[in-house]
Design a protein around this motif. Sequence first.
Motif, PDB file in Angstrom:
ATOM      1  N   HIS A 146       0.820  -1.215   0.000  1.00 24.99           N
ATOM      2  CA  HIS A 146       0.000   0.000   0.000  1.00 24.99           C
ATOM      3  C   HIS A 146       0.855   1.266   0.000  1.00 24.99           C
ATOM      4  O   HIS A 146       0.416   2.303  -0.483  1.00 24.99           O
ATOM      5  CB  HIS A 146      -0.954  -0.004   1.198  1.00 24.99           C
ATOM      6  CG  HIS A 146      -1.919  -1.148   1.165  1.00 24.99           C
ATOM      7  ND1 HIS A 146      -2.917  -1.240   0.229  1.00 24.99           N
ATOM      8  CD2 HIS A 146      -2.004  -2.263   1.930  1.00 24.99           C
ATOM      9  CE1 HIS A 146      -3.607  -2.350   0.424  1.00 24.99           C
ATOM     10  NE2 HIS A 146      -3.065  -2.990   1.453  1.00 24.99           N
ATOM     11  N   HIS A 147       2.061   1.191   0.522  1.00 28.57           N
ATOM     12  CA  HIS A 147       2.929   2.367   0.566  1.00 28.57           C
ATOM     13  C   HIS A 147       3.452   2.746  -0.812  1.00 28.57           C
ATOM     14  O   HIS A 147       3.485   3.914  -1.169  1.00 28.57           O
ATOM     15  CB  HIS A 147       4.106   2.140   1.519  1.00 28.57           C
ATOM     16  CG  HIS A 147       3.680   1.886   2.925  1.00 28.57           C
ATOM     17  ND1 HIS A 147       3.097   2.855   3.717  1.00 28.57           N
ATOM     18  CD2 HIS A 147       3.724   0.760   3.676  1.00 28.57           C
ATOM     19  CE1 HIS A 147       2.802   2.344   4.894  1.00 28.57           C
ATOM     20  NE2 HIS A 147       3.175   1.070   4.902  1.00 28.57           N
ATOM     21  N   SER A 148       3.853   1.751  -1.593  1.00 32.55           N
ATOM     22  CA  SER A 148       4.400   2.052  -2.915  1.00 32.55           C
ATOM     23  C   SER A 148       3.365   1.934  -4.016  1.00 32.55           C
ATOM     24  O   SER A 148       3.606   2.344  -5.142  1.00 32.55           O
ATOM     25  CB  SER A 148       5.575   1.117  -3.225  1.00 32.55           C
ATOM     26  OG  SER A 148       5.101  -0.205  -3.390  1.00 32.55           O
ATOM     27  N   GLY A 149       2.210   1.325  -3.713  1.00 32.57           N
ATOM     28  CA  GLY A 149       1.168   1.173  -4.721  1.00 32.57           C
ATOM     29  C   GLY A 149       1.422   0.016  -5.676  1.00 32.57           C
ATOM     30  O   GLY A 149       0.765  -0.089  -6.702  1.00 32.57           O
TER      31      GLY A 149
END
Length: 170
Positions: A146-149
């Motif tokens: 979720h942080h880098s997508g």
Amino acid sequence: MPTVSPQTRCLEPSSQPWTYSLRLPHDARAARVARATLRVVLHSHGMTGLADTAELLTSEMVTNALHYSDGPAQLRLRSMEEDRLRVSVWDSNPRIPSPFHTPPGPLTHHSALTEAADAADATHGRGLLLVRLCADNWGGYPLTDHHSGTSGKLLWFELTPHQDAFDIAA
């Protein structure tokens, strides 16, 4: 992380765990680079008995990763207890193909042999069947960061020295 080269002499199997990762571009040469890297790593750690089977299955999984996704892939090689090798391939397609969505069961090898006989004239679709026939264990799971997508999946298989893919596949 240790480095290996084709000139690295073959050592006794290592009692220390090790891991190697290789980022592969979306390129037709990626499977060849993965096979060569795998062979050198196994040779340098005294696991040459697994090399032929591991090379065959790794080539199939990297080829599938590049065929069914439009981004790069990543190869991860990891030693495990009792001369067990785990090979993992990550790609950007989150779909987990059969048989990786369920763990192997007691009739897996028999059903794979039946499927192989039925698909003897097929021109494609047998790569993951080879994994079912030759690997001791396999699996897969979706990945999402979720942080880098980024997202995708990680498929893996394990080998131990007792099995020879070419005897089974013949």
